[in-house]
Write a protein that holds these residues in place. Structure first.
Motif, PDB file in Angstrom:
ATOM      1  N   GLY A  46     -43.339  26.176  25.985  1.00  0.00           N
ATOM      2  CA  GLY A  46     -42.825  27.496  25.629  1.00  0.00           C
ATOM      3  C   GLY A  46     -41.344  27.452  25.314  1.00  0.00           C
ATOM      4  N   THR A  47     -40.600  26.711  26.107  1.00  0.00           N
ATOM      5  CA  THR A  47     -39.165  26.569  25.862  1.00  0.00           C
ATOM      6  C   THR A  47     -38.925  25.914  24.508  1.00  0.00           C
ATOM      7  OG1 THR A  47     -38.698  26.432  28.228  1.00  0.00           O
ATOM      8  CG2 THR A  47     -37.027  25.553  26.735  1.00  0.00           C
ATOM      9  N   LEU A  48     -39.684  24.856  24.193  1.00  0.00           N
ATOM     10  CA  LEU A  48     -39.502  24.148  22.919  1.00  0.00           C
ATOM     11  C   LEU A  48     -39.911  25.000  21.723  1.00  0.00           C
ATOM     12  CD1 LEU A  48     -40.666  20.578  23.970  1.00  0.00           C
ATOM     13  CD2 LEU A  48     -38.353  21.248  23.257  1.00  0.00           C
ATOM     14  N   ARG A  49     -40.854  25.911  21.902  1.00  0.00           N
ATOM     15  CA  ARG A  49     -41.205  26.832  20.811  1.00  0.00           C
ATOM     16  C   ARG A  49     -40.049  27.779  20.523  1.00  0.00           C
ATOM     17  NH1 ARG A  49     -47.140  28.792  22.760  1.00  0.00           N
ATOM     18  NH2 ARG A  49     -48.156  26.763  22.680  1.00  0.00           N
ATOM     19  N   ALA A  50     -39.403  28.245  21.591  1.00  0.00           N
ATOM     20  CA  ALA A  50     -38.287  29.178  21.425  1.00  0.00           C
ATOM     21  C   ALA A  50     -36.985  28.461  21.077  1.00  0.00           C
ATOM     22  CB  ALA A  50     -38.112  29.997  22.709  1.00  0.00           C
ATOM     23  N   TYR A  51     -36.798  27.248  21.621  1.00  0.00           N
ATOM     24  CA  TYR A  51     -35.566  26.476  21.428  1.00  0.00           C
ATOM     25  C   TYR A  51     -35.961  25.042  21.099  1.00  0.00           C
ATOM     26  CZ  TYR A  51     -33.964  30.458  24.144  1.00  0.00           C
ATOM     27  OH  TYR A  51     -33.720  31.726  24.587  1.00  0.00           O
ATOM     28  N   ASP A  52     -36.167  24.747  19.831  1.00  0.00           N
ATOM     29  CA  ASP A  52     -36.749  23.457  19.446  1.00  0.00           C
ATOM     30  C   ASP A  52     -35.844  22.260  19.717  1.00  0.00           C
ATOM     31  OD1 ASP A  52     -34.947  23.985  17.391  1.00  0.00           O
ATOM     32  OD2 ASP A  52     -36.323  23.367  15.801  1.00  0.00           O
ATOM     33  N   GLN A  53     -34.584  22.484  20.045  1.00  0.00           N
ATOM     34  CA  GLN A  53     -33.666  21.380  20.360  1.00  0.00           C
ATOM     35  C   GLN A  53     -33.448  21.209  21.862  1.00  0.00           C
ATOM     36  OE1 GLN A  53     -32.271  19.158  18.060  1.00  0.00           O
ATOM     37  NE2 GLN A  53     -33.875  20.144  16.866  1.00  0.00           N
ATOM     38  N   ALA A  54     -34.241  21.888  22.684  1.00  0.00           N
ATOM     39  CA  ALA A  54     -34.054  21.826  24.136  1.00  0.00           C
ATOM     40  C   ALA A  54     -34.203  20.404  24.662  1.00  0.00           C
ATOM     41  CB  ALA A  54     -35.057  22.748  24.829  1.00  0.00           C
ATOM     42  N   CYS A  55     -33.516  20.140  25.767  1.00  0.00           N
ATOM     43  CA  CYS A  55     -33.615  18.843  26.429  1.00  0.00           C
ATOM     44  C   CYS A  55     -33.979  19.058  27.898  1.00  0.00           C
ATOM     45  CB  CYS A  55     -32.323  18.053  26.274  1.00  0.00           C
ATOM     46  SG  CYS A  55     -30.837  18.957  26.677  1.00  0.00           S
ATOM     47  N   ILE A  56     -34.440  17.982  28.536  1.00  0.00           N
ATOM     48  CA  ILE A  56     -35.018  18.088  29.875  1.00  0.00           C
ATOM     49  C   ILE A  56     -34.369  17.091  30.827  1.00  0.00           C
ATOM     50  CG2 ILE A  56     -37.172  17.979  31.223  1.00  0.00           C
ATOM     51  CD1 ILE A  56     -37.197  20.055  28.857  1.00  0.00           C
ATOM     52  N   ILE A  57     -33.986  17.572  32.009  1.00  0.00           N
ATOM     53  CA  ILE A  57     -33.645  16.697  33.130  1.00  0.00           C
ATOM     54  C   ILE A  57     -34.806  16.844  34.109  1.00  0.00           C
ATOM     55  CG2 ILE A  57     -32.101  16.269  35.066  1.00  0.00           C
ATOM     56  CD1 ILE A  57     -29.822  17.378  33.368  1.00  0.00           C
ATOM     57  N   TRP A  58     -35.508  15.740  34.350  1.00  0.00           N
ATOM     58  CA  TRP A  58     -36.713  15.746  35.185  1.00  0.00           C
ATOM     59  C   TRP A  58     -36.360  15.146  36.538  1.00  0.00           C
ATOM     60  CZ3 TRP A  58     -41.478  17.532  33.396  1.00  0.00           C
ATOM     61  CH2 TRP A  58     -42.596  17.233  34.173  1.00  0.00           C
ATOM     62  N   ILE A  59     -36.284  15.984  37.581  1.00  0.00           N
ATOM     63  CA  ILE A  59     -35.956  15.525  38.927  1.00  0.00           C
ATOM     64  C   ILE A  59     -37.251  15.416  39.712  1.00  0.00           C
ATOM     65  CG2 ILE A  59     -34.676  16.011  41.045  1.00  0.00           C
ATOM     66  CD1 ILE A  59     -32.680  17.571  39.351  1.00  0.00           C
ATOM     67  N   ASP A  60     -37.566  14.180  40.101  1.00  0.00           N
ATOM     68  CA  ASP A  60     -38.879  13.929  40.697  1.00  0.00           C
ATOM     69  C   ASP A  60     -38.880  12.545  41.326  1.00  0.00           C
ATOM     70  OD1 ASP A  60     -41.652  13.916  41.265  1.00  0.00           O
ATOM     71  OD2 ASP A  60     -42.163  14.769  39.312  1.00  0.00           O
ATOM     72  N   ALA A  61     -39.753  12.331  42.284  1.00  0.00           N
ATOM     73  CA  ALA A  61     -39.965  10.992  42.836  1.00  0.00           C
ATOM     74  C   ALA A  61     -40.832  10.165  41.890  1.00  0.00           C
ATOM     75  CB  ALA A  61     -40.635  11.080  44.207  1.00  0.00           C
ATOM     76  N   CYS A  62     -41.707  10.852  41.164  1.00  0.00           N
ATOM     77  CA  CYS A  62     -42.672  10.192  40.285  1.00  0.00           C
ATOM     78  C   CYS A  62     -42.313  10.453  38.824  1.00  0.00           C
ATOM     79  CB  CYS A  62     -44.077  10.725  40.560  1.00  0.00           C
ATOM     80  SG  CYS A  62     -44.551  10.651  42.294  1.00  0.00           S
ATOM     81  N   ALA A  63     -42.672   9.522  37.952  1.00  0.00           N
ATOM     82  CA  ALA A  63     -42.315   9.650  36.540  1.00  0.00           C
ATOM     83  C   ALA A  63     -43.200  10.646  35.788  1.00  0.00           C
ATOM     84  CB  ALA A  63     -42.362   8.284  35.849  1.00  0.00           C
ATOM     85  N   ASP A  64     -44.412  10.885  36.249  1.00  0.00           N
ATOM     86  CA  ASP A  64     -45.328  11.845  35.618  1.00  0.00           C
ATOM     87  C   ASP A  64     -45.501  11.592  34.125  1.00  0.00           C
ATOM     88  OD1 ASP A  64     -45.668  13.023  38.080  1.00  0.00           O
ATOM     89  OD2 ASP A  64     -44.298  14.668  37.706  1.00  0.00           O
ATOM     90  N   ILE A  65     -45.565  10.317  33.751  1.00  0.00           N
ATOM     91  CA  ILE A  65     -45.676   9.938  32.343  1.00  0.00           C
ATOM     92  C   ILE A  65     -46.898   9.055  32.099  1.00  0.00           C
ATOM     93  CG2 ILE A  65     -44.205   7.873  32.440  1.00  0.00           C
ATOM     94  CD1 ILE A  65     -42.910   8.918  29.803  1.00  0.00           C
ATOM     95  N   ASN A  66     -47.825   9.021  33.072  1.00  0.00           N
ATOM     96  CA  ASN A  66     -49.060   8.272  32.844  1.00  0.00           C
ATOM     97  C   ASN A  66     -49.784   8.834  31.633  1.00  0.00           C
ATOM     98  OD1 ASN A  66     -49.735   6.106  34.741  1.00  0.00           O
ATOM     99  ND2 ASN A  66     -49.395   7.690  36.289  1.00  0.00           N
ATOM    100  N   THR A  67     -50.461   7.959  30.923  1.00  0.00           N
ATOM    101  CA  THR A  67     -51.308   8.382  29.807  1.00  0.00           C
ATOM    102  C   THR A  67     -52.754   8.355  30.288  1.00  0.00           C
ATOM    103  OG1 THR A  67     -51.707   6.150  28.971  1.00  0.00           O
ATOM    104  CG2 THR A  67     -49.715   7.296  28.162  1.00  0.00           C
ATOM    105  N   ILE A  68     -53.648   8.756  29.414  1.00  0.00           N
ATOM    106  CA  ILE A  68     -55.065   8.703  29.786  1.00  0.00           C
ATOM    107  C   ILE A  68     -55.514   7.262  29.990  1.00  0.00           C
ATOM    108  CG2 ILE A  68     -55.635  10.907  28.715  1.00  0.00           C
ATOM    109  CD1 ILE A  68     -56.804   9.349  26.353  1.00  0.00           C
ATOM    110  N   VAL A 151     -28.780  13.113  27.343  1.00  0.00           N
ATOM    111  CA  VAL A 151     -29.669  14.013  26.591  1.00  0.00           C
ATOM    112  C   VAL A 151     -28.932  15.066  25.771  1.00  0.00           C
ATOM    113  CG1 VAL A 151     -31.658  13.741  28.112  1.00  0.00           C
ATOM    114  CG2 VAL A 151     -30.056  15.600  28.540  1.00  0.00           C
ATOM    115  N   ASN A 152     -27.686  15.334  26.121  1.00  0.00           N
ATOM    116  CA  ASN A 152     -26.966  16.412  25.462  1.00  0.00           C
ATOM    117  C   ASN A 152     -25.469  16.089  25.426  1.00  0.00           C
ATOM    118  OD1 ASN A 152     -26.370  18.871  24.315  1.00  0.00           O
ATOM    119  ND2 ASN A 152     -26.952  20.097  26.088  1.00  0.00           N
ATOM    120  N   PRO A 153     -25.096  14.983  24.780  1.00  0.00           N
ATOM    121  CA  PRO A 153     -23.704  14.528  24.832  1.00  0.00           C
ATOM    122  C   PRO A 153     -22.695  15.534  24.272  1.00  0.00           C
ATOM    123  CG  PRO A 153     -24.960  13.253  23.224  1.00  0.00           C
ATOM    124  CD  PRO A 153     -25.936  14.110  23.964  1.00  0.00           C
ATOM    125  N   GLN A 154     -23.072  16.339  23.293  1.00  0.00           N
ATOM    126  CA  GLN A 154     -22.167  17.344  22.723  1.00  0.00           C
ATOM    127  C   GLN A 154     -22.253  18.683  23.455  1.00  0.00           C
ATOM    128  OE1 GLN A 154     -20.088  16.190  20.359  1.00  0.00           O
ATOM    129  NE2 GLN A 154     -21.205  14.276  20.689  1.00  0.00           N
TER     130      GLN A 154
END
Length: 193
Positions: A46-68, A151-154
């Motif tokens: 939803g954020t990316l639909r409204a703000y297509d240049q948004a960036c993410i800081i993911w704070i977590d113990a796990c990477a949550d990037i497993n694929t199928i 993720v957002n140097p500028q």
């Protein structure tokens, strides 16, 4: 709720996340509280639909990037980033609503429980991570600045409500009821200061 590949409850997760994405798209600052980090697929979409240049800081113990292909459990809460980064070869109409997040607009803070498949994916795609060692050494304020530098140097891109935070980043001493408890965590004090 039939399975797709080896995913568990994929249609339920898709329906909930799509609803969250629709709500997030309509408000200025979407905040989602839930016990299931797969909800971030909806919130970030939803954020990316409204703000297509948004960036993410993911704070977590796990990477949550497993694929199928790399998941052992099939639990979608271990895969939201692979869906957002379009790393799954899953072409199913129930998942067409998920927005695309480019890998260079994602950075992790606090990872401590990353499986081999997730390590390979992160390395292959050059996804940056600020370890707990950096948090201990520099403090959370400096580490957030380091993450933003990536993720957002500028400082010109919108942030997905600033960050995506999973309670297991705090660990069992602060959040003893989390199902994915991992030690060597960020202390509650770090986030209060």
């Amino acid at each position: 709720n039939a399975s797709i590949a080896k995913l568990r409850s994929p249609m339920f997760a898709a329906q909930v996340c799509e609803s969250v994405a629709s709500d997030a798209e309509m408000v200025h600052l979407p905040v989602t509280l839930g016990g299931y980090h797969s909800l971030a697929m909806g919130n970030i979409s939803g954020t990316l639909r409204a703000y297509d240049q948004a960036c993410i800081i993911w704070i977590d113990a796990c990477a949550d990037i497993n694929t199928i292909h790399t998941t052992d459990s099939g639990n979608i809460h271990g895969m939201p980033l692979s869906f957002l980064l379009k790393l799954n070869p899953l072409h199913h109409p129930q998942f067409n609503w998920i927005a695309h997040l480019p890998t260079e607009r994602l950075v992790y803070i606090g990872l401590r429980d990353v499986n081999e498949g997730e390590k390979e994916i992160s390395t292959k795609h050059g996804i940056k991570a600020c370890s707990m060692h950096k948090v201990d050494r520099y403090g959370i304020g400096k580490v957030v600045e380091m993450a933003l530098d990536y993720v957002n140097p500028q400082r010109d891109r919108p942030m997905h409500p600033g960050l995506s935070f999973d309670i297991d980043a705090l660990g069992p001493s602060v959040a003893p009821s989390t199902r994915t408890s991992v030690s060597n965590s960020v202390s509650w004090y770090v986030f209060r200061t």
